[in-house]
Design a protein around this motif. Structure first.
Motif, PDB file in Angstrom:
ATOM      1  N   ALA A  61     -13.122 -28.150  71.183  1.00 60.42           N
ATOM      2  CA  ALA A  61     -12.009 -28.341  70.257  1.00 60.42           C
ATOM      3  C   ALA A  61     -11.806 -29.816  69.941  1.00 60.42           C
ATOM      4  O   ALA A  61     -11.512 -30.186  68.793  1.00 60.42           O
ATOM      5  N   GLY A  62     -11.975 -30.673  70.946  1.00 59.84           N
ATOM      6  CA  GLY A  62     -11.852 -32.104  70.714  1.00 59.84           C
ATOM      7  C   GLY A  62     -12.909 -32.613  69.753  1.00 59.84           C
ATOM      8  O   GLY A  62     -12.632 -33.440  68.873  1.00 59.84           O
ATOM      9  N   ILE A  64     -14.478 -30.857  67.405  1.00 59.35           N
ATOM     10  CA  ILE A  64     -14.144 -30.360  66.068  1.00 59.35           C
ATOM     11  C   ILE A  64     -13.026 -31.189  65.459  1.00 59.35           C
ATOM     12  O   ILE A  64     -13.049 -31.528  64.261  1.00 59.35           O
ATOM     13  N   LEU A  65     -12.031 -31.545  66.268  1.00 57.69           N
ATOM     14  CA  LEU A  65     -10.898 -32.335  65.774  1.00 57.69           C
ATOM     15  C   LEU A  65     -11.346 -33.721  65.324  1.00 57.69           C
ATOM     16  O   LEU A  65     -10.928 -34.206  64.259  1.00 57.69           O
ATOM     17  N   VAL A  66     -12.216 -34.367  66.105  1.00 58.41           N
ATOM     18  CA  VAL A  66     -12.675 -35.714  65.768  1.00 58.41           C
ATOM     19  C   VAL A  66     -13.453 -35.718  64.454  1.00 58.41           C
ATOM     20  O   VAL A  66     -13.177 -36.514  63.540  1.00 58.41           O
ATOM     21  N   GLY A  68     -13.576 -33.328  62.176  1.00 51.05           N
ATOM     22  CA  GLY A  68     -12.735 -32.838  61.088  1.00 51.05           C
ATOM     23  C   GLY A  68     -11.801 -33.906  60.558  1.00 51.05           C
ATOM     24  O   GLY A  68     -11.570 -34.002  59.343  1.00 51.05           O
ATOM     25  N   THR A  69     -11.263 -34.728  61.441  1.00 48.69           N
ATOM     26  CA  THR A  69     -10.387 -35.820  61.016  1.00 48.69           C
ATOM     27  C   THR A  69     -11.152 -36.837  60.177  1.00 48.69           C
ATOM     28  O   THR A  69     -10.643 -37.352  59.161  1.00 48.69           O
ATOM     29  N   TRP A  72     -11.562 -35.389  56.784  1.00 49.13           N
ATOM     30  CA  TRP A  72     -10.273 -35.375  56.079  1.00 49.13           C
ATOM     31  C   TRP A  72      -9.917 -36.759  55.540  1.00 49.13           C
ATOM     32  O   TRP A  72      -9.308 -36.893  54.476  1.00 49.13           O
TER      33      TRP A  72
END
Length: 287
Positions: A61-62, A64-66, A68-69, A72
């Motif tokens: 999840a970390g 994907i978050l990195v 994805g950010t 974005w």
């Protein structure tokens, strides 16, 4: 009794001085120990799968978050170096897995409050300083990526990762950026691996400072370079392949690698009572 001419007593020449065992002493290992540690890691994962899946999911999840950010914010061209930088914090995320393996080894009952509580306690211990070391290496990695981007591709921006990839693989400048960047990245990864391969589990398991743990870790690589480089390649290839399907492969591979690292540490770093105490070479005493 021996004495000087003035009558003062003389310390016996053969007086023995006991010294503390060397906390950085390591055992040499072969590929057989790595295979055995890997088997033990898989056994721990099967024994406590929910803990492994939990920490693997947090790591995935970390990632994907990195990435994805970055997408974005319109910096999707940094997805690859950010993913590599995120890979570097794997040993820190795996602290919970080391604790699970330690409890399984000792026959201590597993519980979520117990495992998570040990992780929370590390904020006051030397693992925090090791986290800063890893963070510093990550910053070095990202700065060298930006430097190489500026040197080879200028300060141009890319609308998408596809556009960035097209420039990298179809232009001489892009290919040179890719070559030099991966060489530098490999060097940084080797340095980080040498500093952390056994330091995180050692800091969890023993009351030592992070400098001692890093020295021990580097000594383990220097003492058994071929097996340790082989283990580094296994970890690198496994993590890179696990990141391809949106980091989801890490849910399974991180727990196995984390448990394996614990057992590798136990093989490399001897128990304190197994370390012979050093003493002075002479054992004779003067009468």
């Amino acid at each position: 009794m021996s004495s000087t001419e003035s009558g003062a007593p003389v310390k016996p020449a053969g007086d023995t001085i006991a010294r503390r065992p060397d906390p950085t002493r390591v055992n040499p290992i072969t590929f057989n120990e790595i295979v055995d540690a890997l088997a033990s890691g898989m056994r721990d994962f099967r024994a406590a799968p929910l803990y492994g899946l939990f920490f693997g999911a947090v790591y995935a999840a970390g990632g994907i978050l990195v990435v994805g950010t970055a997408a974005w914010l319109g910096m999707s061209y940094l997805s690859y170096p950010l993913a590599v930088a995120f890979w570097m914090i794997g040993p820190f995320i795996a602290v919970g897995l080391y604790e699970v393996s330690r409890r399984l080894e000792a026959g201590t009952p597993l519980s979520w409050p117990g495992v998570l509580g040990v992780i929370w306690e590390q904020r006051r211990r030397e693992i925090t300083w090791m986290a800063f070391v890893v963070l510093f290496v990550q910053i070095m990695w990202m700065y060298q990526v930006r430097l190489l981007l500026a040197l080879f591709l200028g300060f141009q921006s890319f609308a998408s990762f596809t556009e960035f990839l097209e420039v990298v693989v179809t232009t001489p400048e892009g290919l040179m950026f890719l070559l030099i960047g991966n060489i530098v990245g490999a060097g940084i990864s080797i340095i980080l691996f040498s500093l952390t391969v056994v330091s995180f589990p050692m800091l969890l398991d023993r009351d030592v400072d992070f400098i001692t743990a890093m020295i021990t870790s580097v000594r383990s690589v220097v003492t058994s370079p071929v097996p340790m480089v082989g283990w580094a390649l296994i970890v690198t290839v496994t993590l890179l392949l696990s990141m391809l399907p949106l980091f989801l492969g890490l849910v399974l591979t991180l727990p196995i690698l984390g448990h394996t690292t614990w057992h590798l540490y136990r093989k490399v770093v001897p128990e304190a009572e197994d370390q012979p105490e050093a003493s002075s070479s002479s054992s004779e005493t003067a009468a």
